[in-house]
Write an enzyme that holds these catalytic residues in place. Structure first.
Site, PDB file in Angstrom:
ATOM      1  N   HIS A  48      22.697   5.913  -2.279  1.00  0.00           N
ATOM      2  CA  HIS A  48      22.438   7.361  -2.274  1.00  0.00           C
ATOM      3  C   HIS A  48      23.654   8.077  -1.691  1.00  0.00           C
ATOM      4  CE1 HIS A  48      20.608  11.247  -1.452  1.00  0.00           C
ATOM      5  NE2 HIS A  48      19.559  10.889  -2.160  1.00  0.00           N
ATOM      6  N   GLU A  95       8.548   0.271  -7.228  1.00  0.00           N
ATOM      7  CA  GLU A  95       9.961  -0.100  -7.077  1.00  0.00           C
ATOM      8  C   GLU A  95      10.173  -1.599  -7.266  1.00  0.00           C
ATOM      9  OE1 GLU A  95      11.850   1.370  -3.516  1.00  0.00           O
ATOM     10  OE2 GLU A  95      13.730   0.349  -3.934  1.00  0.00           O
ATOM     11  N   ARG A 153      23.348  10.275  -9.050  1.00  0.00           N
ATOM     12  CA  ARG A 153      23.669   9.743  -7.729  1.00  0.00           C
ATOM     13  C   ARG A 153      24.841   8.781  -7.722  1.00  0.00           C
ATOM     14  NH1 ARG A 153      17.497   8.995  -5.482  1.00  0.00           N
ATOM     15  NH2 ARG A 153      17.240  11.212  -5.034  1.00  0.00           N
ATOM     16  N   GLY A 195       0.815  -1.216   0.000  1.00  0.00           N
ATOM     17  CA  GLY A 195       0.000   0.000   0.000  1.00  0.00           C
ATOM     18  C   GLY A 195       0.842   1.256   0.000  1.00  0.00           C
ATOM     19  N   LEU A 250       2.874   4.099  -2.707  1.00  0.00           N
ATOM     20  CA  LEU A 250       2.304   4.926  -3.772  1.00  0.00           C
ATOM     21  C   LEU A 250       1.770   4.099  -4.935  1.00  0.00           C
ATOM     22  CD1 LEU A 250       4.841   7.883  -3.859  1.00  0.00           C
ATOM     23  CD2 LEU A 250       2.425   7.995  -3.227  1.00  0.00           C
ATOM     24  N   ALA A 251       2.527   3.091  -5.363  1.00  0.00           N
ATOM     25  CA  ALA A 251       2.092   2.304  -6.519  1.00  0.00           C
ATOM     26  C   ALA A 251       0.823   1.521  -6.180  1.00  0.00           C
ATOM     27  CB  ALA A 251       3.209   1.365  -6.966  1.00  0.00           C
ATOM     28  N   SER A 271      11.474   8.376  -8.925  1.00  0.00           N
ATOM     29  CA  SER A 271      10.843   7.189  -8.330  1.00  0.00           C
ATOM     30  C   SER A 271       9.397   7.463  -7.965  1.00  0.00           C
ATOM     31  CB  SER A 271      11.606   6.731  -7.094  1.00  0.00           C
ATOM     32  OG  SER A 271      11.662   7.762  -6.138  1.00  0.00           O
ATOM     33  N   LEU A 272       9.100   8.632  -7.425  1.00  0.00           N
ATOM     34  CA  LEU A 272       7.703   8.919  -7.089  1.00  0.00           C
ATOM     35  C   LEU A 272       6.874   8.911  -8.365  1.00  0.00           C
ATOM     36  CD1 LEU A 272       8.037  11.695  -4.363  1.00  0.00           C
ATOM     37  CD2 LEU A 272       7.807   9.240  -4.106  1.00  0.00           C
TER      38      LEU A 272
END
Lengths: 252, 664
Positions: B237, B404, B298, B11, B13-14, B419-420
Site C-alpha cells: 500500500h 482474502e 496502488r 470470523g 467479513l467473509a 476487498s470489502l
C-alpha cells in the site's frame, strides 16, 4: 547510550493461581508502544534480576485501536496497549511502566482476560437489526445526515471493556449490564428498522442490572477511547425506560 | 442420520457473511476464530466499499465498467467470470449492508454518499467515516450473534485451526482445532470446511496487517494438499505510517477526498512544510499521471513513492524514507469524513494531520494471491453459475475458500475498496454452493465417519505439538521471525531482482533448517502464545518460500510484481515515425510476454519445497490490453495494440458475451 525502561507486569499463571509482579528491563526505542514492549519481552523473557521466565501472555490484534483486543490497565489507567505510547507515559511523569490485567473480568493468564460477558449482554439487548432476510430487497431506509452523525459515534464501540473497568457499579456484587451495552441498545432503538425490537430492549434495561444500577459516576465517558457519548446514551435510555414503564402501566 | 454441519474458519467479513447466510438457510455452523470475531482484521479496512450506484450509473457507469477497471487495474491476471459476478453483485451487497444498519455517510438528502477511489474515474465507494471495515464487520457480527442466540451458530472464539481432516478417499470431513486457553486439541466434524482466514502479512514482519494475519491457516491447508495460486502478488500500500510494531494504514480515502502527495523539490528541505511555496513542491503523482493524479492504482503510487525516495533522494527526511500526504488544505467537513484515520495519525504520531502534512511510506498490505479455488462459468451471462458446487471449491473435495484467503478477484493488483466487496460477496455467494454440496453428499454425514479418522487427526497434531514444545536448540522464534520479515521486505516487495530473489529463496531454506533448532521459552500447557506463534512461524516459512519462488520464476512486470530487468522500454522518440516503430516493438514484446506469463501461478506442496506450474487465465470477457497509466507514448501504444488485435483473433476462448452498449 541506550536507555532502559523499567517495566512491571502483574502476572498470573492461570485462573486459579495467585498473581505476582515481575519486573523487566526493556531497551527504549523511539516511538515504541506498550505492545512493542511486550514483543521485546517475548523475544527475551528474562526478568530484571536475570531470572528466566516465560513471555507475558497478552491480547493484541489490529494495533490501530479499532479492534479493542489489547485493553489492559497501564499506569493505573485502562486503555489499549497499542495506543499507549511509551514517550507519552514517560512524559506523564511515570518513571516505571506498570501493566496489569483488567480487574472486572476473570483472568485467563497474565494480561489475557475473559470478556465474553460483554458479548453475552449484547445478545440480551438484541443488539442487531432484525431484517427479513439476506436476499436483495432493495435499499435500506432513508437516513438523514443528522441521524447518521448521531448513530456513527455509538456504532464505533469496539467492546473493549474500558467503560466497565472504570465503572464502580460494574462488579462481582452487581448485575449491572454496563455502559457499552446500554449504548448499543440506544443505537439499535434509534434505527428505523432496529426499533421494532425497542420494547424488548427497554424491558431488559428496566429489569435487574438495568439502567437503575447506574450510579452516575461518569467514569465511563472519561475512559472511552472512542469518545462515545456514553452518559448521553445512559440518559436517553433512562428517559426511554421511564416512558416504557408508564406505557406498561397502562397496558400498552 | 446425523445433522450436517459446516465448519467456517475465520470470523472476518467473509466468514461472517457465509455464516449468517447459511444460518438463514437452517444450516448449522461451527465458527472458529483466533480472536472474538468482532476483533477480526476486517476492522482495519478504512476507506470504503465499491459498487456501481444510481449516481454513477447516470454518469455512464455500469457493472461492466467496474469489471473493466478491476481487471485493468489487476493487469488482467484474474479469471474474469468471478470478477464479473462480483461486480454485478455490488449494488445488492450495498443494499443489504444498508438494511443491516451500517451507518454509511449520507448526502444532505439522506442518500448514501460516495467517494472516489484509485483506478477509476467514478465515485463508486460507499463509506462509513474512515472506519468502514469496522462498521461493516459490526453489522455482520450482530447478525451472526442473532443466529447464535437462535442456536444455529456455535462459536469457537480463541480457537485456532490446525488443519483439515481428510479421509482416505481425499474428502475433507472437518477440521482439527485447538483451544488457545486450555491448549486442548479436538476435532470438529464438518460436511464442508470453509477457510476465510485472510492474508499473510506477518511473513513480512511488520505490515498493515493485524497480529493474527500469519498465513498460518493457509499454510496448514497448503501442506494438506490445497493448491496456492499467485502467491507472489503481494500488494504494497502506498501510504502507511511507519511504526515499531506495525505499519499503520493511512487510507486511500485521504487521497479520494482530495489529499495530495508531495515532496519538497529541494532534497530534505528543512523548512516548515506549510511554508514551502507550491512551486517549490513536487506533486509527483499529479505531474506524472495527469489523468488519475493522486488516485493511480496502488502498485503505481507505491513504485513512484519508492522511486522518489530511493532513486531520486527526495525523501522528506534524511534518515528515514517518507513523503508528505497532505490533507491540510481540506475543509473541516472533509476532515470530519476522515476522522477515523486522522485520529490514528494523531494518536500514534502525536501530530495533528489537519495542521501538518503527514509523513508516510509504503507498506505490505494485502495478498492478491491465495488458496486456489474453482468456479463454474455461466455461458449466458459471462458470470458464474450460482449454486454450482465448483464455485470457491478448492482442489480438495469439501474444502472451500473465500475472502482474502482465496486468489480469485484481484489479479496482479487490487483496487482500493474492492476487498470489502470481494469478502462479503464471496461469503454470501458461496452459501448456495455449500447448500448444494451438502445435498449432494451421500447419506451419513461427517459425524458418521469412523471415530478413528477424527482421533487419528487429533493425535497427529498433538504429537506435533509435543515435539515442537520440547524441541531443544539455540534458535529464538521471535528473532528468526524478525530476520524473515527483513529478508522478505528487502527482496519481495516493490522492486524485485532475480539475484536477490534467488538469495531470498536460499535464505528461507536456511531459515527452515534453523527452525528445526527452535527453542520455546514457555513449555507450559496453558494459554501458550509462545508456542502458537512458533508453530505459525513454521507455516510462515513454508508460505514465504511459495511467495519468493513465485516471484523468482515470473520473469515479467505485472501489477504489483515489478522486475526492472524485464521491463519493456517505453517508446520515447520525438520523431513520429520512429515513435510508431517503437510502439510496434513495445506491443510485439507485450504480446510475447502475455503469451508466456498471462498465467496463474499454481503452487503445490512437497516436503522439499513448493512445485510451481502455470495455468491459463480466463480473459473471455475483456481482452487483455497494455496497462498504460502514465506511460510515455500511451496513446500510440494503445492505438497500435488496437490495430494489432482488431477483428479478434478467436483465441480468447469461451462464449461470446455482449457488452452493454455504453461500455467502452
Amino acid at each position: 547510550m541506550s536507555r532502559t525502561l523499567e517495566v512491571k507486569v502483574l502476572r498470573q499463571a492461570d485462573p486459579h493461581s495467585g498473581s505476582h509482579w515481575e519486573t523487566f528491563d526493556v531497551a527504549y526505542e523511539a516511538g515504541m508502544n506498550v505492545t512493542t514492549v511486550m514483543q521485546r519481552i517475548a523475544a527475551n523473557p528474562v526478568t530484571a534480576d536475570h531470572r528466566d521466565t516465560t513471555p507475558v501472555a497478552y491480547d493484541a490484534c489490529c494495533l490501530e485501536e479499532v479492534c479493542g483486543a489489547c485493553t489492559m490497565v497501564i499506569n493505573d489507567r485502562v486503555r489499549q496497549a497499542c495506543s499507549a505510547l511509551v514517550d507519552t507515559l514517560l512524559a506523564d511523569g511515570a518513571g516505571v511502566i506498570e501493566v496489569r490485567p483488567m480487574t472486572k473480568f476473570p483472568v485467563i493468564r497474565d494480561l489475557v482476560v475473559d470478556r465474553s460477558p460483554m458479548f453475552q449482554s449484547l445478545k440480551r439487548v438484541k443488539a442487531w437489526v432484525r431484517v427479513d432476510g439476506y436476499y436483495d430487497l432493495g435499499s435500506g431506509p432513508r437516513v438523514t445526515r443528522q441521524e447518521q452523525e448521531e448513530a456513527y459515534p455509538l456504532s464505533r464501540c469496539m467492546s473493549c471493556g474500558c467503560c466497565v473497568e472504570a465503572c464502580p457499579q460494574f462488579n462481582d456484587h452487581s448485575a449491572f449490564i454496563g455502559p457499552a451495552t446500554i449504548s448499543q441498545a440506544v443505537l439499535f432503538n434509534s434505527h428505523p428498522t432496529g426499533k421494532v425490537d425497542r420494547d424488548d430492549r427497554l424491558a431488559v434495561l428496566s429489569g435487574v442490572g438495568g439502567i437503575v444500577d447506574c450510579g452516575n459516576s461518569q467514569n465511563c465517558v472519561k475512559v472511552c477511547p472512542k469518545d462515545i457519548p456514553l452518559t448521553d446514551s445512559i440518559a436517553k435510555a433512562g428517559r426511554d425506560t421511564t416512558t416504557y414503564k408508564i406505557r406498561q402501566w397502562f397496558g400498552r | 442420520m446425523a445433522k450436517q454441519h459446516v465448519v467456517v474458519i475465520g470470523g472476518g467479513l467473509a466468514g461472517l457473511a457465509v455464516t449468517m447466510r447459511l444460518a438463514e438457510a437452517g444450516i448449522h455452523v461451527y465458527l472458529v476464530s483466533m480472536v472474538p470475531v468482532k476483533r477480526s482484521h476486517s476492522v482495519c479496512a478504512q476507506g470504503g466499499i465499491n459498487s456501481v450506484n444510481e449516481l454513477t450509473r447516470q454518469q455512464g457507469d455500469n457493472e461492466w465498467l467496474h469489471l473493466d477497471d478491476t481487471v485493468y487495474g489487476g493487469d488482467f491476471l484474474q479469471h474474469q467470470p468471478p470478477v464479473k459476478e462480483m461486480c454485478d453483485w455490488g449494488p445488492r451487497v450495498i443494499h443489504l449492508l444498508d438494511r443491516l444498519g451500517v451507518p454509511f455517510n449520507r448526502t444532505p438528502e439522506g442518500f448514501l454518499d460516495q467517494r472516489r477511489f484509485g483506478g477509476t474515474m467514478f465515485k463508486r465507494t460507499a463509506f462509513a467515516g474512515a472506519t468502514t471495515g469496522q462498521q461493516l464487520i459490526y453489522a455482520l457480527d450482530e447478525q451472526v450473534r442473532r443466529w447464535e442466540a437462535d442456536g444455529l451458530v456455535e462459536k469457537f472464539e480463541y480457537w485456532e485451526f490446525l488443519g483439515p481432516i481428510v479421509d482416505e478417499s481425499g474428502h475433507c470431513r472437518g477440521a482439527v482445532v485447538q483451544d488457545m486457553f486450555s491448549m486442548k486439541i479436538r476435532s470438529l466434524a464438518g460436511d464442508a470446511l470453509v477457510l476465510a482466514t485472510g492474508g499473510c502479512g506477518l511473513i513480512y514482519g511488520r505490515s498493515t496487517m493485524s497480529m493474527i494475519c500469519t498465513g498460518g491457516a493457509a499454510g496448514r491447508a497448503f501442506k494438506s494438499g490445497v493448491h496456492y495460486a499467485n502467491g507472489e502478488f503481494i500488494q504494497v500500500h502506498p501510504t502507511a505510517i511507519p511504526g515499531t510494531d506495525k505499519l499503520r494504514l493511512m487510507s486511500e480515502s485521504a487521497r479520494g477526498e482530495g489529499g495530495r502527495v508531495w515532496v519538497p523539490a529541494k532534497p530534505q528541505d528543512t523548512r516548515d512544510p506549510l511554508s514551502i511555496p507550491s512551486d517549490e513542491r513536487y506533486y509527483f503523482l499529479e505531474e506524472r499521471y495527469p489523468k488519475y493524479g493522486n488516485l493511480v492504482p496502488r502498485d503505481i503510487a507505491t513504485r513512484e513513492i519508492f522511486d522518489v525516495c530511493v532513486n531520486q533522494g527526495l525523501s522528506v527526511e534524511r534518515g528515514a524514507l517518507c513523503v508528505y500526504l497532505d490533507v491540510t488544505e481540506l475543509s473541516p467537513e472533509t476532515h470530519k469524513k476522515l476522522e477515523g484515520i486522522l485520529e490514528i495519525y494523531e494518536k500514534f504520531q502525536g501530530v495533528d494531520p489537519r495542521q501538518v502534512p503527514m509523513k508516510i511510506f509504503p507498506a505490505v498490505h494485502y495478498s492478491m494471491g491465495g488458496l486456489w479455488v474453482d468456479y463454474e462459468r455461466d455461458g449466458n451471462t459471462g458470470g458464474l453459475v450460482e449454486g454450482s458446487v465448483r464455485n470457491h471449491h478448492s482442489n480438495v473435495p469439501g474444502i472451500f475458500v473465500i475472502g482474502e484467503a482465496d486468489y480469485q478477484y484481484h489479479g496482479g493488483n487490487r483496487l482500493g475498496a474492492n476487498s470489502l466487496l470481494s469478502c462479503i460477496f464471496t461469503g454470501l455467494f458461496v452459501a448456495p454452493t455449500l447448500e448444494n454440496w451438502l445435498k449432494s453428499l451421500p447419506k451419513g454425514g461427517a459425524e458418521d465417519q469412523p471415530v478413528s479418522l477424527f482421533d487419528g487427526a487429533v493425535a497427529v497434531h498433538q504429537s506435533d505439538m509435543d515435539v515442537l514444545i520440547r524441541n531443544q536448540g539455540d534458535e529464538n522464534p521471535y528473532k528468526l521471525h524478525e530476520e524473515l520479515g527483513e529478508l522478505m521486505t528487502r527482496c519481495v516487495t516493490v522492486v524485485r531482482i532475480n539475484k536477490e530473489l534467488q538469495d531470498c529463496v536460499d535464505k528461507i531454506g536456511e531459515f527452515q533448517e534453523r527452525y528445526g533448532r527452535i527453542s520455546i521459552a514457555d513449555k507450559g500447557e496453558w494459554t501458550n502464545q509462545n508456542f502458537s506463534f512458533t508453530r505459525a512461524l513454521g507455516d510462515m516459512l513454508t508460505m514465504a518460500r511459495v511467495i519468493a519462488k513465485g516471484a523468482l520464476q515470473r520473469d515479467e512486470c505485472r501489477g504489483a510484481h515489478f522486475k526492472p530487468e524485464f521491463l519493456i522500454p517505453a517508446p520515447e522518440s520525438d520523431e513520429p515515425a520512429e515513435l510508431r516503430r517503437q510502439a510496434q516493438t513495445w506491443c510485439d514484446a507485450f504480446k510475447v510476454k502475455n503469451e508466456k506469463w498471462l498465467k496463474s501461478t499454481i503452487a503445490k506442496y512437497t516436503p522439499s519445497g513448493p512445485e510451481l506450474s502455470y495455468a491459463d487465465v480466463d480473459t473471455s470477457l475483456i481482452p487483455p490490453r497494455p496497462r498504460t497509466y502514465g506511460l510515455k507514448g500511451a496513446e500510440i501504444i494503445e492505438e497500435t495494440w488496437r490495430n494489432m488485435t482488431a477483428g479478434g483473433t478467436g483465441d480468447r476462448g469461451g462464449d461470446a458475451v455482449v457488452a452493454p452498449a455504453s461500455a467502452s
